[in-house]
Structure formats: structure tokens, C-alpha cells
Enzyme design. Structure first.
Site, mmCIF file in Angstrom:
data_model
loop_
_atom_site.group_PDB
_atom_site.id
_atom_site.type_symbol
_atom_site.label_atom_id
_atom_site.label_comp_id
_atom_site.label_asym_id
_atom_site.label_seq_id
_atom_site.Cartn_x
_atom_site.Cartn_y
_atom_site.Cartn_z
ATOM 1 N N ARG A 1 40.746 -22.196 35.912
ATOM 2 C CA ARG A 1 40.165 -21.300 35.083
ATOM 3 C C ARG A 1 40.044 -20.699 35.039
ATOM 4 N NH1 ARG A 1 35.822 -25.166 30.823
ATOM 5 N NH2 ARG A 1 37.830 -25.815 29.817
ATOM 6 N N GLY B 1 37.738 -38.792 10.476
ATOM 7 C CA GLY B 1 36.257 -38.659 11.323
ATOM 8 C C GLY B 1 35.702 -37.254 11.864
ATOM 9 N N CYS C 1 30.574 -31.397 19.861
ATOM 10 C CA CYS C 1 29.588 -30.445 19.767
ATOM 11 C C CYS C 1 28.872 -31.724 18.521
ATOM 12 C CB CYS C 1 29.436 -29.508 19.304
ATOM 13 S SG CYS C 1 30.239 -28.267 20.396
ATOM 14 N N GLN D 1 28.889 -35.038 17.848
ATOM 15 C CA GLN D 1 28.447 -36.274 18.404
ATOM 16 C C GLN D 1 27.206 -36.193 19.571
ATOM 17 O OE1 GLN D 1 30.188 -39.414 17.991
ATOM 18 N NE2 GLN D 1 30.446 -40.046 20.529
ATOM 19 N N PHE E 1 40.991 -31.827 17.907
ATOM 20 C CA PHE E 1 39.963 -32.993 16.870
ATOM 21 C C PHE E 1 39.724 -31.693 15.460
ATOM 22 C CE2 PHE E 1 36.223 -29.726 17.140
ATOM 23 C CZ PHE E 1 37.060 -29.054 17.685
ATOM 24 N N ARG F 1 44.150 -36.673 6.989
ATOM 25 C CA ARG F 1 43.099 -35.064 6.329
ATOM 26 C C ARG F 1 43.732 -35.283 4.883
ATOM 27 N NH1 ARG F 1 40.366 -33.486 10.488
ATOM 28 N NH2 ARG F 1 40.560 -34.238 12.311
HETATM 29 N N1 LIG Z 1 32.531 -25.685 22.498
HETATM 30 C C1 LIG Z 1 31.923 -25.241 21.150
HETATM 31 O O1 LIG Z 1 32.630 -25.068 20.853
HETATM 32 C C2 LIG Z 1 30.786 -24.865 21.468
HETATM 33 C C3 LIG Z 1 29.810 -23.784 21.034
HETATM 34 C C4 LIG Z 1 28.664 -23.603 20.651
HETATM 35 C C5 LIG Z 1 27.964 -24.197 21.516
HETATM 36 N N2 LIG Z 1 28.746 -24.893 22.785
HETATM 37 C C6 LIG Z 1 27.477 -24.986 23.358
HETATM 38 O O2 LIG Z 1 28.365 -24.431 24.913
HETATM 39 C C7 LIG Z 1 28.129 -25.079 26.318
HETATM 40 C C8 LIG Z 1 29.533 -24.746 26.735
HETATM 41 O O3 LIG Z 1 30.939 -25.849 26.300
HETATM 42 P P1 LIG Z 1 31.822 -25.802 26.649
HETATM 43 O O4 LIG Z 1 32.950 -25.847 25.582
HETATM 44 O O5 LIG Z 1 32.128 -23.798 26.334
HETATM 45 O O6 LIG Z 1 31.956 -25.742 27.383
HETATM 46 P P2 LIG Z 1 33.570 -25.647 28.868
HETATM 47 O O7 LIG Z 1 33.349 -27.667 29.119
HETATM 48 O O8 LIG Z 1 34.497 -25.568 28.035
HETATM 49 O O9 LIG Z 1 33.059 -25.482 29.565
HETATM 50 C C9 LIG Z 1 32.068 -24.900 30.485
HETATM 51 C C10 LIG Z 1 32.622 -24.377 32.155
HETATM 52 O O10 LIG Z 1 30.876 -24.601 32.635
HETATM 53 C C11 LIG Z 1 31.582 -24.555 34.104
HETATM 54 N N3 LIG Z 1 30.201 -24.556 35.293
HETATM 55 C C12 LIG Z 1 29.289 -26.000 35.024
HETATM 56 N N4 LIG Z 1 28.946 -25.613 36.465
HETATM 57 C C13 LIG Z 1 28.867 -24.580 36.582
HETATM 58 C C14 LIG Z 1 28.119 -24.114 37.594
HETATM 59 N N5 LIG Z 1 26.962 -24.024 38.476
HETATM 60 N N6 LIG Z 1 28.731 -22.843 37.800
HETATM 61 C C15 LIG Z 1 29.593 -21.561 37.102
HETATM 62 N N7 LIG Z 1 30.824 -22.652 36.333
HETATM 63 C C16 LIG Z 1 29.746 -23.718 35.758
HETATM 64 C C17 LIG Z 1 32.688 -25.481 34.342
HETATM 65 O O11 LIG Z 1 33.665 -25.782 35.078
HETATM 66 C C18 LIG Z 1 33.206 -25.754 32.940
HETATM 67 O O12 LIG Z 1 33.828 -23.818 33.152
HETATM 68 C C19 LIG Z 1 27.949 -26.894 25.555
HETATM 69 O O13 LIG Z 1 26.418 -26.214 25.801
HETATM 70 C C20 LIG Z 1 28.138 -26.712 24.770
HETATM 71 O O14 LIG Z 1 27.556 -27.526 23.838
HETATM 72 C C21 LIG Z 1 30.089 -24.949 22.685
HETATM 73 O O1 LIG Z 2 34.098 -31.033 5.923
HETATM 74 C C1 LIG Z 2 34.775 -30.956 7.455
HETATM 75 C C2 LIG Z 2 34.461 -30.348 7.558
HETATM 76 C C3 LIG Z 2 34.481 -30.741 9.722
HETATM 77 N N1 LIG Z 2 35.159 -31.796 9.316
HETATM 78 C C4 LIG Z 2 35.179 -32.313 10.983
HETATM 79 O O2 LIG Z 2 34.001 -31.767 12.191
HETATM 80 C C5 LIG Z 2 34.692 -31.771 13.039
HETATM 81 C C6 LIG Z 2 33.965 -30.178 13.822
HETATM 82 O O3 LIG Z 2 34.385 -29.010 13.066
HETATM 83 P P1 LIG Z 2 34.403 -27.205 12.819
HETATM 84 O O4 LIG Z 2 32.062 -27.924 12.798
HETATM 85 O O5 LIG Z 2 34.640 -26.772 12.314
HETATM 86 O O6 LIG Z 2 33.987 -27.264 14.912
HETATM 87 P P2 LIG Z 2 32.888 -27.744 15.396
HETATM 88 O O7 LIG Z 2 34.250 -26.180 17.019
HETATM 89 O O8 LIG Z 2 32.716 -28.384 16.102
HETATM 90 O O9 LIG Z 2 32.235 -26.798 15.242
HETATM 91 C C7 LIG Z 2 31.311 -27.209 15.526
HETATM 92 O O10 LIG Z 2 30.249 -27.430 16.455
HETATM 93 C C8 LIG Z 2 30.388 -26.231 17.241
HETATM 94 C C9 LIG Z 2 29.588 -26.946 19.068
HETATM 95 O O11 LIG Z 2 28.034 -26.515 18.923
HETATM 96 C C10 LIG Z 2 29.540 -25.512 16.823
HETATM 97 O O12 LIG Z 2 28.567 -24.168 17.808
HETATM 98 C C11 LIG Z 2 29.789 -24.984 15.580
HETATM 99 O O13 LIG Z 2 28.807 -24.206 14.208
HETATM 100 C C12 LIG Z 2 30.137 -25.876 14.721
HETATM 101 O O14 LIG Z 2 30.235 -25.966 13.164
HETATM 102 C C13 LIG Z 2 36.460 -31.217 12.876
HETATM 103 O O15 LIG Z 2 36.738 -32.628 13.555
HETATM 104 C C14 LIG Z 2 36.691 -31.465 11.593
HETATM 105 O O16 LIG Z 2 38.102 -31.570 11.361
HETATM 106 C C15 LIG Z 2 35.351 -32.765 8.621
HETATM 107 O O17 LIG Z 2 35.925 -33.512 8.671
HETATM 108 N N2 LIG Z 2 34.871 -31.994 7.012
#
Ligand SMILES: NC(=O)c1ccc[n+]([C@@H]2O[C@H](COP(=O)([O-])OP(=O)(O)OC[C@H]3O[C@@H](n4cnc5c(N)ncnc54)[C@H](O)[C@@H]3O)[C@@H](O)[C@H]2O)c1
Ligand SMILES: O=c1ccn([C@@H]2O[C@H](COP(=O)(O)OP(=O)(O)O[C@H]3O[C@H](CO)[C@@H](O)[C@H](O)[C@H]3O)[C@@H](O)[C@H]2O)c(=O)[nH]1
Length: 467
Positions: free
Chosen positions: A43, A275, A280, A282, A342, A446
Site C-alpha cells: 500500500r 441497498g 461504514c 452496516q 458500492f 440504481r
Molecule cells: N472509508 C471511509 O469512507 C471512511 C470514512 C470515515 C471514517 N472511516 C473510518 O476510518 C477508519 C479507517 O477506514 P479506512 O476505510 O481508511 O480503512 P482501510 O482498511 O482502507 O485502511 C486502514 C489501514 O490501516 C493499516 N493498519 C492497520 N493496523 C495498523 C498498524 N498497527 N500500524 C500501521 N498501519 C496499520 C492497514 O494496513 C490499512 O492500510 C475506520 O475506522 C473507518 O470506519 C472510514
Molecule cells: O440516497 C442514497 C444515498 C446513498 N445510498 C447508498 O448508500 C451507500 C453509502 O453511500 P455514501 O454515504 O455516499 O458513501 P460512504 O463512503 O459510505 O460514506 C458514508 O460513510 C462514511 C464512513 O463512515 C462517512 O464518513 C460518510 O459521511 C457517510 O456518508 C452507498 O452504497 C450508496 O449507493 C443510497 O442507496 N441512496
């Protein structure tokens, strides 16, 4: 109060959050050295790849932000301990998936990576640090993090802040650059306030001060779970009504428009779909359900659990509709999947509805052909194999992935839209129709295609929430 000036930031976790978030902080604060560390060498290599098309996260405009800051004040490294040691502020941005074992299996968040980070920060630190929870965490996690740091940190002082991330994938850069709000939770002590101020000062470089909210740590942790629960609840609400629309000749898009025009409701997150997916929604709702139950709040837990049940129902309902429309048997029939991510504009497939719809159809021995502009075959096979429904060999023989959408649709009985990629709307649907077996069917999960135009061509069309 003494002003703490941050010059070096370390972020642990170079994933979908750590990478884009730190890239934007580095872009907006050229005077701060930002280093993102990860234990995953591949990565980190991808983040350092000269060819920006190989970045591990696809997000519109992310390549430009990385190009601007990388090598100047943005770095990606696997030297976790060294980078932690040198930083004044350490963000924890590691994964917190649903537990797959033991107590809380299938609901609670697995915090083993968070604990590992806390221990690693404690072991590597020889100067005071602000530790920022960027990962989404159960309310009161900061207590455990603090306990580990205080008891293993060898006299070094740590302040723990909660700074949850609200970016949505597909719009991450825009969400980070123009956030609706930034939330910072911290301790109500002089040291806590000083730490909060240090983080406020970073965001204040580009976020208007009134959009930077400060709260206590627990409100901040819980607000993140709540935001996702409420957003997902809107999607499940509209999806539940889509089924009623199909039974009553109401049209879900018209209903959404009508209710969304009410300024108290608002029009966002009312798009009916196959769906919700993503890493995040679920996970965070299940976590909320688990926490509520662990406090004995059965009604609260049941209330939020229904959002997940409705989502599972919606995915299953879509798959069943395909089977029913294909004369109750899809065995040996080719079904074309347009989209696997997704949502559009991301290469992320975690919890994508496509995985579950495919699994359902594969149980009925369908043959699935997939096209997604940003998801590779390896990922699609990985997603199906993770379900452990059938052998890897069987998945490989029943699912094929093509780089040409027209090849995917050719000789198929049905085309299913699983992701709302814009390019699907621009295809030559007459050409697709001509290449398919008849009656040619489209299942628009969709509601993005022009259904009238498709019907004129000769397609049978099923759309969510439309009779
Ligand atoms: N994906 C999103 O859109 C989103 C948005 C908001 C919040 N979050 C939250 O942010 C957090 C991270 O989500 P993500 O989607 O970036 O996850 P991700 O799986 O894409 O990335 C996490 C990274 O952390 C690394 N990691 C794990 N343990 C480690 C350690 N001890 N030292 C160094 N690296 C380590 C993994 O190798 C991985 O690359 C989660 O708690 C998630 O719920 C995600
Ligand atoms: O009207 C809508 C809006 C969204 N979705 C679906 O819902 C899921 C989530 O969409 P979205 O929320 O836009 O994307 P995420 O990246 O999962 O972002 C959510 O999850 C993140 C991780 O926690 C948060 O940071 C964001 O604020 C929150 O929107 C996807 O499958 C979308 O297709 C629908 O079906 N209908």
C-alpha cells in the site's frame, strides 16, 4: 494558555481515510510535515508510485492533491516507530471492522488494531504527544486508549482527541476541502483545551472557524456513529417504501422528490437503490446496536437493527426479482452486471450490494459477467471468496470479468445495474439489445437509465420502486 505549534504529524493507517485526509492537510498546511505510515508495504509503495494512476485509492482529484504535496511535506512510509517518535501529533486511522470472532461477533467493532496502535505509540514515544482518534470508534474507546498510553508510555504525557472523519467515498477530496463541519472532542482540562486548540488551528487553515465544532470526547465518538445511522436510516426508509410503490403504482422517485422538497426533510439521501453498501454504514450501525444492547437498551438496539434488516431485504428482493422475471430459473443463464463498487467514483467494493446479489444468483447457478470501470477481477473474486459460500474454483468458473461492457452484455438474458456509474447512461443500448438473448431484460438497481427509451428499444425493464 501556551500555544502548541504542530510541525510534524504522523498518521497511522494509509487507507481510504488516512491517505486522502492527510493529503488534504498537507496540501492546505505546507508548513507541516505530514507522514502517513502503514504496515502494508504494498500500500505504501502504491502511494509512492510515480504513476498517479496506481495510487491505492481512487478518488476524483486525489491524484492532483498528492502530486502537489507528495515529496514536499507529504510522505508515505513503513517506518512506523521512527515517524511516531518524531511527531507532535499522531492520528490513528486504522481499520475498525465488525468482529468476526468471540464476544460481539458480527456486531461489535474489532478494536485490536486500535489497541496495537496505542501500544505502538506508547512504546515509540519519548516526548509528549497529542493522539487523535480519526478511526470510527465505539463511544468511550478513548478511555481504553488513554489507559494503555498512560500505563505503558513511560512518563510521556498524552492528550487524546476524537476527530471523526465524515468524508464519503467518491467525493472525499471535495468533502475534505469543503467540509460541512469538523468535529473535535477533547478533555475539559487546560491540557485538553490546549490539545483541542492545536487541532483547531490546523483545520482553521481552510475550514471556516464556525464550522469547527468542539465537544467532549464521548459526544464526538457517538456523533460519528449517529451520523452514519441517521444517513443509512434515510436510505432504508426510502427503500422500504420502494417496495410499497411497486405494489401500488406510486413511483419512488416522485415520492422522494415530493418529500425532499420539504425543507425540514431535505432532498439528500432519498435515492432508492438496490441497498446501501460501503465499509461504514452496516459496521457502524451494528456497533451502535451492540453498544445499546450492552447498556441494556433493548428498544434502542432493536430500532436501529431494523435499518440493517431492511437493507438486507432490499438486496435479496432485487436478486429474487431477477430470478422471478427469468421464469424462476437462472441456472446456466448469463446475467450481465454493470458495476461492482458500492457507489460510483470509487474503487471500493466493501459491503457492496453487488456482492450479495451475485451470491444469491450464483446459488441458483447463474453465470455472471461483470464490468466495473474501476474494480479489477482479482478484487471481485476476492469479495465472493470472502463469503465462503462456494469454492474459489467454482466462483472462478461461474463469474467472469471483462474490460468491455458490450462483451459483458453480449448473449446475456439480463443486464443488472448495480452501481450508478455515469458512463452506463451513455452506452449504445440499441447495440446492447441487439446482442442479447430475448426477451432482453434490464434490472436497474440504481434508477439511472432512461426506462422509456429502453422500453421503446424492446427491453423489459424493472426499476426500483416503479411498477
Ligand atoms: N472509508 C471511509 O469512507 C471512511 C470514512 C470515515 C471514517 N472511516 C473510518 O476510518 C477508519 C479507517 O477506514 P479506512 O476505510 O481508511 O480503512 P482501510 O482498511 O482502507 O485502511 C486502514 C489501514 O490501516 C493499516 N493498519 C492497520 N493496523 C495498523 C498498524 N498497527 N500500524 C500501521 N498501519 C496499520 C492497514 O494496513 C490499512 O492500510 C475506520 O475506522 C473507518 O470506519 C472510514
Ligand atoms: O440516497 C442514497 C444515498 C446513498 N445510498 C447508498 O448508500 C451507500 C453509502 O453511500 P455514501 O454515504 O455516499 O458513501 P460512504 O463512503 O459510505 O460514506 C458514508 O460513510 C462514511 C464512513 O463512515 C462517512 O464518513 C460518510 O459521511 C457517510 O456518508 C452507498 O452504497 C450508496 O449507493 C443510497 O442507496 N441512496
Amino acid at each position: 494558555m501556551e500555544k502548541k505549534k504542530i510541525t510534524k504529524i504522523c498518521c497511522i493507517g494509509a487507507g481510504y481515510v488516512g491517505g486522502p485526509t492527510m493529503a488534504v492537510i498537507a496540501q492546505k498546511c505546507p508548513h507541516i510535515q505530514v507522514t502517513v505510515v502503514d504496515i502494508n508495504q504494498a500500500r505504501i509503495d502504491a502511494w509512492n508510485d510515480e504513476n498517479l494512476e496506481n495510487l491505492p485509492v481512487y478518488e476524483p482529484d486525489l491524484d492532483q492533491v498528492v502530486a502537489e504535496a507528495r515529496g514536499r511535506n507529504l510522505f508515505f512510509s513503513t517506518e512506523v516507530d521512527t515517524v511516531i517518535k518524531e511527531a507532535e501529533m499522531v492520528f490513528i486511522s486504522v481499520n475498525t471492522p465488525t468482529k468476526t470472532y468471540g464476544e460481539g461477533k458480527g456486531q461489535a467493532a474489532d478494536l485490536k488494531w486500535i489497541e496495537l496502535c496505542a501500544r505502538q505509540i506508547a512504546a515509540a514515544s519519548d516526548s509528549d504527544k497529542i493522539v487523535v482518534e480519526k478511526s470510527t470508534l465505539p463511544v468511550r474507546t478513548a478511555e481504553a486508549v488513554k489507559d494503555i498510553l498512560r500505563n505503558t508510555g513511560g512518563g510521556v504525557k498524552f492528550q487524546i482527541l476524537s476527530n471523526p472523519e465524515f468524508l464519503a467515498e467518491g467525493t472525499a477530496v471535495e468533502d475534505l476541502q469543503q467540509a460541512d463541519r469538523v468535529l473535535i472532542g477533547g478533555e475539559n482540562s487546560p491540557e485538553g483545551k490546549e490539545a483541542i486548540q492545536a487541532l483547531v488551528d490546523i483545520y482553521a487553515h481552510w475550514i471556516p472557524r464556525e464550522k469547527i465544532l468542539t465537544t467532549n470526547v464521548w459526544s464526538s465518538e457517538l456523533s460519528k456513529l449517529t451520523a452514519n445511522a441517521v444517513l443509512a436510516q434515510r436510505v432504508s426508509s426510502i427503500n422500504s417504501l420502494s417496495e410499497l410503490c411497486e405494489a401500488t403504482e406510486a413511483d419512488i422517485d416522485e415520492v422522494s422528490r415530493a418529500i425532499g422538497a420539504d425543507s425540514r426533510i431535505g432532498k439528500k439521501f432519498l435515492k432508492a437503490s438496490v441497498g446501501f453498501g460501503g465499509s461504514c454504514f452496516q459496521k457502524d450501525i451494528l456497533n451502535l446496536v451492540y453498544i445499546s444492547r450492552s447498556y441494556g437498551l433493548t428498544e434502542v438496539a432493536d430500532y436501529w437493527e431494523q435499518v440493517i434488516k431492511m437493507n438486507d431485504h432490499q438486496k435479496g428482493r432485487f436478486a429474487k426479482k431477477i430470478i422471478k422475471s427469468l421464469y424462476n430459473t437462472v441456472s446456466g443463464k448469463k446475467i450481465a452486471f454493470l458495476g461492482w463498487a458500492f457507489k460510483k467514483d470509487t474503487n471500493d467494493t466493501r459491503e457492496s450490494a453487488a456482492i450479495y446479489v451475485a451470491d444469491h444468483l450464483l446459488n441458483e447457478k447463474a453465470i455472471i459477467s461483470v464490468y466495473d470501470p474501476k474494480v479489477k477481477e482479482k478484487q471481485i473474486q476476492f469479495d465472493l471468496n470472502c463469503l465462503q459460500t462456494r469454492s474459489e474454483e467454482e466462483n472462478r468458473s461461474l463469474v467472469n470479468v471483462e474490460v468491455d461492457p458490450y462483451e459483458v452484455c453480449k448473449d446475456s438474458h439480463a443486464v443488472a445495474i448495480l452501481t450508478e456509474w455515469d458512463e452506463f447512461k451513455t452506452y449504445d443500448w440499441q447495440k446492447i439489445y441487439d446482442s442479447m438473448l430475448k426477451p432482453a431484460q434490464v434490472f436497474d438497481g440504481r434508477n439511472i437509465l432512461d426506462h422509456e427509451a429502453l422500453r421503446k428499444i424492446g427491453f423489459r425493464v424493472y426499476a426500483i420502486g416503479k411498477s
